[in-house]
Design a protein around this motif. Structure first.
Motif, PDB file in Angstrom:
ATOM      1  N   SER A 144       0.811  -1.219   0.000  1.00 44.74           N
ATOM      2  CA  SER A 144       0.000   0.000   0.000  1.00 44.74           C
ATOM      3  C   SER A 144       0.845   1.271   0.000  1.00 44.74           C
TER       4      SER A 144
ATOM      5  N   TYR B  99      -6.242  -3.558   2.607  1.00 41.16           N
ATOM      6  CA  TYR B  99      -4.963  -3.748   1.913  1.00 41.16           C
ATOM      7  C   TYR B  99      -4.991  -2.914   0.633  1.00 41.16           C
ATOM      8  N   GLY B 100      -3.799  -2.614   0.128  1.00 41.07           N
ATOM      9  CA  GLY B 100      -3.709  -1.817  -1.083  1.00 41.07           C
ATOM     10  C   GLY B 100      -4.260  -0.412  -0.892  1.00 41.07           C
ATOM     11  N   THR B 101      -4.931   0.091  -1.919  1.00 40.05           N
ATOM     12  CA  THR B 101      -5.477   1.447  -1.889  1.00 40.05           C
ATOM     13  C   THR B 101      -6.435   1.668  -0.732  1.00 40.05           C
TER      14      THR B 101
ATOM     15  N   ASP C 209      -3.037  -2.752   7.898  1.00 41.07           N
ATOM     16  CA  ASP C 209      -2.692  -3.052   6.513  1.00 41.07           C
ATOM     17  C   ASP C 209      -2.190  -4.500   6.470  1.00 41.07           C
TER      18      ASP C 209
END
Length: 360
Positions: free
Chosen positions: A172, A249-251, A271
């Motif tokens: 992220s 998670y990620g964006t 995250d």
């Protein structure tokens, strides 16, 4: 195997400490990913990069820019438009002793290569009783954010978390992207490394009259220029809190964090970083502390990875829960082109879910 894991753990701890002493540079995620591959190619002559347009052109998102010029055409090379062939060749190269890093240009194109990933890469170590391994890292941008529509915006991560023998990683931040990618390349098992393209280029400047997103200031960060690892299977608590646990998670890590801060919620934002192996211990400790859990991901709701997370939380934390586990996800529809910002979990839907959980 125990000795190997012990050696890895020791070197990991040593290297993380050393990384703090190295020079740093402000990088966005593309630059951090490029740096990770460059560092690994300098360190290990067995690391090779392959994929559609990754050579002279430097990749459709420029993640491999300059690597062919520096390391040569035999180590960074273009392939035909054949995802099955790309993954299949990578499996053979890994069994031979190389460490290939194939790029699938968009996660939406990975499906022709799934048979090779599941039937060959994921099972090779077990089928050969450890005689052969598949140390391949399949990189691919995933998710929306560029108005790519149904064929350039999918989030298929849950398909791979169902497969024993594969590891699934989603960073992220630029710092995490480089450290996790280095760990993935050095790992002796196949890794699916999904890169959230919505935060590839740093601060989001908006498309089609979309406003600058409030979390975009976090999309570029200081990253060590040298070698460092972030261990696979270890989540990161990006914001501590006592009243609610948010798993993302990620964006969606940035989006969830922005919603929490805007609404003054005492939430702990985790995250996951690695979906498989999953850091269930960190999740369990947090939910038992807060008594509430919200899961946020961009992929469709039905059979999304959030369903697995919800089941795990219920199994491990049931008697600590003060409210049902909630999910905010993409919709069970084909991915929309012009309406993708309505498809994303955003401030309104996440805010409503938080209010519901905190009310119970």
């Amino acid at each position: 195997m125990a000795e190997v894991m012990q050696d890895y753990a020791t070197s990991e701890a040593t290297n993380e400490g050393a990384a703090d002493q190295t020079a740093t540079k402000t990088m966005n995620m593309i630059e951090a990913i490029n740096s990770a591959m460059d560092v690994m190619m300098d360190r290990d002559p067995d690391v090779v990069i392959m994929g559609e347009d990754v050579g002279y052109f430097g990749g459709v998102f420029r993640c491999t820019a300059g690597l062919q010029a520096k390391h040569g055409k035999t180590r960074v090379f273009d392939t035909p438009i054949s995802e099955c062939g790309i993954v299949g060749v990578a499996v053979g190269m890994g069994a031979y002793g190389l460490r290939p890093v194939p790029e699938i240009q968009f996660a939406d194109y990975i499906y022709p290569g799934i048979d090779q990933l599941i039937s060959e890469a994921a099972r090779l170590r077990y089928r050969s009783a450890g005689e052969f391994i598949a140390p391949i890292t399949v990189r691919s941008p995933f998710g929306g954010g560029i108005f790519g529509g149904q064929t350039h915006s999918q989030s298929p991560e849950s398909l791979f978390t169902h497969v024993s023998g594969l590891k699934t990683v989603i960073p992220s931040t630029p710092y995490d992207a480089k450290g996790l990618l280095i760990s993935a390349i050095e790992d002796n098992d196949p890794v699916i490394f999904f890169e959230p393209k919505r935060i590839y280029n740093g601060p989001f400047t908006g498309y089609y009259d979309r406003p600058v997103e409030p979390w975009s200031k976090h999309a570029a960060s200081k990253v060590p220029t040298g070698h460092y690892r972030i261990p696979l299977g270890k989540a990161n608590i990006v914001r501590a809190g006592e009243a609610l646990t948010i798993l993302a998670y990620g964006t969606m890590v940035h989006v969830a964090q922005a919603v929490v801060e805007a609404n003054g919620v005492d939430a702990e934002v985790i995250d996951l970083r690695t979906l498989l192996p999953l850091d269930i211990e960190t999740i369990e400790a947090s939910v038992k502390k807060t008594g509430r859990c919200l899961i946020v991901h961009e992929a469709t709701r039905t059979s999304g990875f959030g369903a697995e997370l919800s089941a795990l939380v219920q199994e491990r934390c049931f008697y600590h829960l003060e409210a049902p586990v909630e999910r905010v996800t993409g919709f069970d529809t084909p991915y929309p082109h012009s309406l993708e910002w309505a498809y994303f979990p955003g401030p309104i839907r996440i805010g409503r879910a938080i209010a519901k959980i905190m009310k119970d």
